[in-house]
Motif scaffolding. Structure first.
Motif: not given
Lengths: 383, 90
Positions: A157-182
């Motif tokens: 939580f310390a890392y997550a909250e510090a990251a958010q203070r620096l502008g990182v966007k954290i989305y919980t309960f959000t599942e990655v289901n595909e990664i696009g490549t070209e």
């Protein structure tokens, strides 16, 4: 729906690896970092780990990583403005066989050559350090006083909250289901809440990192395996260090809160992502530890749980870009040491992504290519 | 409810600490447990879990049955390691 449409870097996984990378990237000036976690933060291996931090490893790479990690841990509460409850009570590793005695002498020589203050000690000194220890069968031990413990939830939580203070966007309960490549390069990430364009993905999915690999069509050389733990009621201080044995297969430590946490690795545990608790584990664990510290017979177990190790072929982490998919970075295969190595591993991978090299100059020891080059140096000191 | 009111008696967690966790965005029982230790003590949440569920429901404008509960962790009540090890006769 996703609030933003584009990110410079997407991190998959809200455990200690993902959150510490998010923080380090932002600290190094990266502006547009997004982290996706399919459940809540620390819901995977981070929140299920044994919480120990040690430097007493048997390979040079693991020793260097662990030494640098402790240095960061020692100032982390101040740096992240959050008490992570670091407690350096040491690790006492017990030798029960002649083979272990010989291995531990080699390990300590290696550790001392790398400025780790571990030492080889006799049974009497081990008993002085842990008075309630039953020394039956113990031949010798190694002790490193700066090893210890921190609270994995609080650290994450310390890392997550510090990251958010620096502008990182954290989305919980959000599942990655595909990664696009070209053209074998990352271009997008699709989640159950919407799509995001990005040239860079970091796989920090721990026990589920193989699933993420398959999304870009690569087989990663890691597997997942259940490890179980139990915890007792809090009691008055009984012993300070983590007690550990490889041959008798256990680790056990009293946390600053007073409860005693213990686990072992079942050699017959199948590979896979089962995280059910078993009654057999609790019974065998109790049998093991009440022999080593007989006073524990009177202490009650409160709860048990299980989590996943993500194991690499040499029990050392895999950090770096995948050779077949441009922009696909991995911070995986921590083999049960992800929590203790996160502070340094996250710094190294962030340096690698943003500058192309690491400040420790050990990127060529951690990349996925080492297995093909045949540079397999097995870590002997793991559970 | 006053901030000083103890919600989790085993771990001495106050309403103030739980309210702060909610306001920080930790709005599931698992997250509140991990941030504050509420429900991690000797009774394993048997006393406080219902109260916290009610407060999460209120805070998130949900019905209490829509708030998911924590994973059940065995054993149901504390068991001595000596008993577990099977040598409670000596």
């Amino acid at each position: 729906m996703m609030m933003i449409k584009r990110a410079d870097i997407v991190i998959i996984g809200g455990g200690i690896i993902g959150c510490s990378i998010a923080y380090n990237l932002a600290k190094m000036g990266c502006k547009n970092v997004v982290l996706f976690e399919k459940n809540s933060l620390s819901s995977g291996a981070t929140g299920r780990c044994g919480a120990g931090i040690r430097q007493q490893f048997g390979t040079k790479t693991n020793c260097i990583l662990a030494r640098e990690s402790i240095k960061i841990f020692e100032n982390l509460s101040q740096e992240l403005e959050y008490d992570i409850e670091l407690n350096q009570g040491g690790y006492l590793i017990l030798a029960y066989t002649e083979k272990e005695v010989n291995q531990f002498k080699k390990n300590v020589a290696l550790q001392q050559s790398l400025d780790i203050n571990a030492r080889f000690i006799n049974v009497e000194e081990a008993k002085d350090i842990v008075p309630p220890l039953n020394t039956e069968g113990i031949l010798a031990a190694t002790f490193c006083p700066t090893d210890g413990h921190a609270d994995p939830f609080k650290t994450n939580f310390a890392y997550a909250e510090a990251a958010q203070r620096l502008g990182v966007k954290i989305y919980t309960f959000t599942e990655v289901n595909e990664i696009g490549t070209e053209n074998n390069k990352i271009v997008a990430v699709n989640t159950d809440k919407g799509k995001l364009l990005t040239p860079t993905v970091i796989n920090a999915a721990g026990g589920y990192s193989g699933v993420i690999g398959k999304m870009v069509g690569v087989d990663l050389p890691v597997y997942s395996q259940r490890h179980q733990i139990l915890i007792t009621e809090p009691i008055d201080p009984l012993f300070k260090p983590m007690l550990m044995s490889f041959s008798r297969n256990f680790y056990c430590q009293q946390t600053p809160h007073g409860s005693i946490i213990m686990g072992f690795g079942d050699p017959n545990e199948p590979k896979g992502d089962d995280i059910e608790s078993s009654w057999q584990f609790a019974r065998e664990m109790a049998q093991k530890m009440t022999k080593v510290v007989p006073l524990l017979k009177e202490v009650s177990m409160l709860r048990q749980w299980a989590g996943l190790y993500n194991v690499s072929p040499d029990a050392q982490p895999i950090l770096g870009e995948h050779p077949q998919v441009g922009g696909f970075y991995m911070a995986i295969g921590f083999s049960g040491h992800g929590f203790m190595l996160a502070p340094v591993a996250s710094k190294l991978i962030s340096e690698l992504i943003l500058t192309g090299r690491t400040s420790l100059s050990i990127e060529d020891k951690l990349d996925i290519g080492r297995f093909k080059r045949g540079e397999l140096i097995l870590e002997p000191s793991v559970l | 409810m006053k901030d000083e009111t103890i919600i989790c008696r085993c771990e001495d967690v106050t309403w103030g600490e739980i309210r702060q966790a909610l306001e920080k965005g930790y709005t599931t029982l698992d997250e509140i447990k991990r941030v504050t230790r509420a429900g991690m003590g000797r009774c394993q949440g048997k006393t406080c879990q219902k109260i916290i569920l009610g407060e999460i429901a209120k805070f998130c404008h949900k019905k209490i049955e829509e708030v998911s509960i924590s994973t059940f962790r065995p054993p149901t009540k504390p068991v001595k390691l000596g008993t577990l090890a099977g040598d409670d006769d000596d």
